[in-house]
Design an enzyme around this catalytic site. Structure first.
Site, short mmCIF file in Angstrom:
data_model
loop_
_atom_site.label_atom_id
_atom_site.label_comp_id
_atom_site.label_asym_id
_atom_site.label_seq_id
_atom_site.Cartn_x
_atom_site.Cartn_y
_atom_site.Cartn_z
N LYS A 185 18.43 -18.44 125.41
CA LYS A 185 19.76 -19.02 125.59
C LYS A 185 19.70 -20.20 126.56
O LYS A 185 18.68 -20.44 127.19
CB LYS A 185 20.74 -17.95 126.11
CG LYS A 185 20.73 -16.65 125.37
CD LYS A 185 21.41 -16.71 124.02
CE LYS A 185 21.41 -15.32 123.39
NZ LYS A 185 21.99 -15.27 122.05
C1 LIG Z 1 22.31 -13.80 121.73
C2 LIG Z 1 23.54 -13.42 121.02
C3 LIG Z 1 24.18 -12.18 121.21
C4 LIG Z 1 23.63 -11.01 122.01
O1 LIG Z 1 22.89 -11.24 123.05
P1 LIG Z 1 21.84 -10.18 123.68
O2 LIG Z 1 21.90 -10.55 125.10
O3 LIG Z 1 20.54 -10.46 123.04
O4 LIG Z 1 22.35 -8.81 123.43
C5 LIG Z 1 25.37 -11.96 120.58
N1 LIG Z 1 25.91 -12.86 119.76
C6 LIG Z 1 25.33 -14.05 119.52
C7 LIG Z 1 25.99 -15.00 118.61
C8 LIG Z 1 24.11 -14.35 120.13
O5 LIG Z 1 23.52 -15.52 119.85
#
Ligand SMILES: *Cc1c(COP(=O)(O)O)cnc(C)c1O
Length: 371
Positions: A185
């Site tokens: 991210k």
């Molecule tokens: C990364 C992501 C999540 C969940 O994130 P985690 O921290 O991996 O549980 C949820 N929704 C979207 C659209 C994402 O890109």
């Protein structure tokens, strides 16, 4: 065997300041429920312009807690986008509800508000709107729609830290917004996430739910409701502080990399990501291109892989995942726009410190593979 180095899909930006902050917490011995979590939370709330922030152990955990906020129960329906990460839909299933998918707009890849409206039934309890690839969803349509039908709006902004919609930062619109800090991210805490909201009661409930249902007034072994261990530890929060300190630099660097890709791919027969306009300012999460219909994406990916370039078939439609087909009988043809995008979109290497030479290698390889 290739002598060129591999170009990875993503990479976090970790520096000495991050190390220093994490070490400080490690040496303090106060590794969870210490003072670093709340410091991170207030910095994060300020970064997105939200009154309240509850840090959690992942974006998925945050989405799950938002289902509890919305009062989602067995038998309810929760509408979301099929063109997203599975967590956007799984959170409804965790509470015994049924995920209902509405189709998307082929340009923004976000929910089509008309399709959302058509999917509403008397059992609809919540809408999980996703800002996919960091591009803001259509809130001017979705917010009144939810109000009119008495549906809770949850924003899955896990890919959109730093984006703005009509001049307002995502996270500052009042409804709960969920953030994620997995290492691919915009910023990372290792694993981690957050839920921001404009509502004090919702925040209090989030804080209780993530901490085993403890009440503000109760002692360690008294639990007022069914909760979870969805806490973010202080080491992770310390890393989050380091990331927030340089968030503007991270976002600017990602945006510069995206701009450079746009230039490099001008003469390549792919659709590049939708450009910003006055109302939508994207935060760059991934760089996804859409291949022309008829091009064999698998062959393109294989060709890039042979040249040491990682790609991903980003994103598969959630309703066509095997467990979804088995549980609900979903099949091809249900959501034609999402399915077409899923077959043609592909993520290329993208992160804040991707060098220009590597970007040129990616562009050249893509040009060659498409031609
Ligand atoms: C990364 C992501 C999540 C969940 O994130 P985690 O921290 O991996 O549980 C949820 N929704 C979207 C659209 C994402 O890109």
């Amino acid at each position: 065997m290739s002598t060129t180095t591999r170009i990875n899909l993503s990479a976090p930006w970790i520096d000495e300041r991050d190390e220093e902050l994490v070490l400080e917490v490690l040496r303090s011995g106060w590794l969870s429920l210490g003072p670093t979590g709340p410091r991170f939370e207030s910095m994060f709330a300020a970064a997105v312009g939200a009154p309240y922030c509850a840090a959690v152990s992942s974006g998925t955990a945050g989405l799950h807690l938002c289902m509890r906020l919305a009062g989602v129960e067995p038998g309810d329906e929760v509408i979301t986008s099929p063109y997203s990460f599975v967590a956007s839909a799984n959170c409804a299933i965790y509470e015994g509800a049924t995920p209902v998918f509405a189709d998307i707009d082929p340009q923004t890849f976000n929910l089509d508000p008309a399709a959302v409206e058509a999917a509403i039934t008397p059992r609809t309890k919540a809408l999980v709107a996703v800002d996919i690839f960091g591009y803001p969803a259509d809130y001017d349509a979705l917010i009144p729609l939810c109000e009119r039908h008495g549906i809770a709006l949850i924003e899955d902004s896990c890919e959109a830290l730093g984006a703005t919609y009509k001049g307002k930062r995502l996270g500052s619109h009042g409804h709960p917004a969920v953030w994620a800090f997995y290492p691919n991210k915009q910023m990372t805490t290792g694993e981690g996430g957050a839920v921001t909201t404009g509502n004090a009661d919702e925040h209090e409930l989030l804080v209780s739910l993530r901490n085993q249902g403890r009440l503000e007034t109760s002692s360690w072994l008294q639990h007022g409701r069914l909760g979870y261990n969805y806490r973010l530890d202080d080491l992770s929060a310390a890393l989050g502080i380091g990331q927030l300190e340089k968030l503007d630099r991270i976002l600017d660097a990602r945006s510069a990399v995206a701009t450079h890709y746009n230039e490099l791919l001008r003469d390549v027969d792919v659709e590049t990501p939708l450009a910003d306009d006055e109302d939508h300012v994207r935060s760059w999460f991934v760089y996804v291109v859409k291949l022309p219909s008829g091009v064999d994406r698998g062959a393109v990916m294989a060709q890039l892989s042979d040249q040491g370039i990682a790609t991903a078939p980003y994103l598969p439609s959630i309703h066509l995942q095997s467990y979804m087909r088995e549980r609900y009988g979903f099949s091809e043809g249900m959501l034609p726009v999402s399915e077409d995008c899923s077959e043609r979109t592909m993520a290329v290497p993208f992160h804040a410190r991707l060098d220009r030479e590597d970007q040129e290698r990616v562009a050249d390889a893509l040009r060659g593979a498409i031609a």
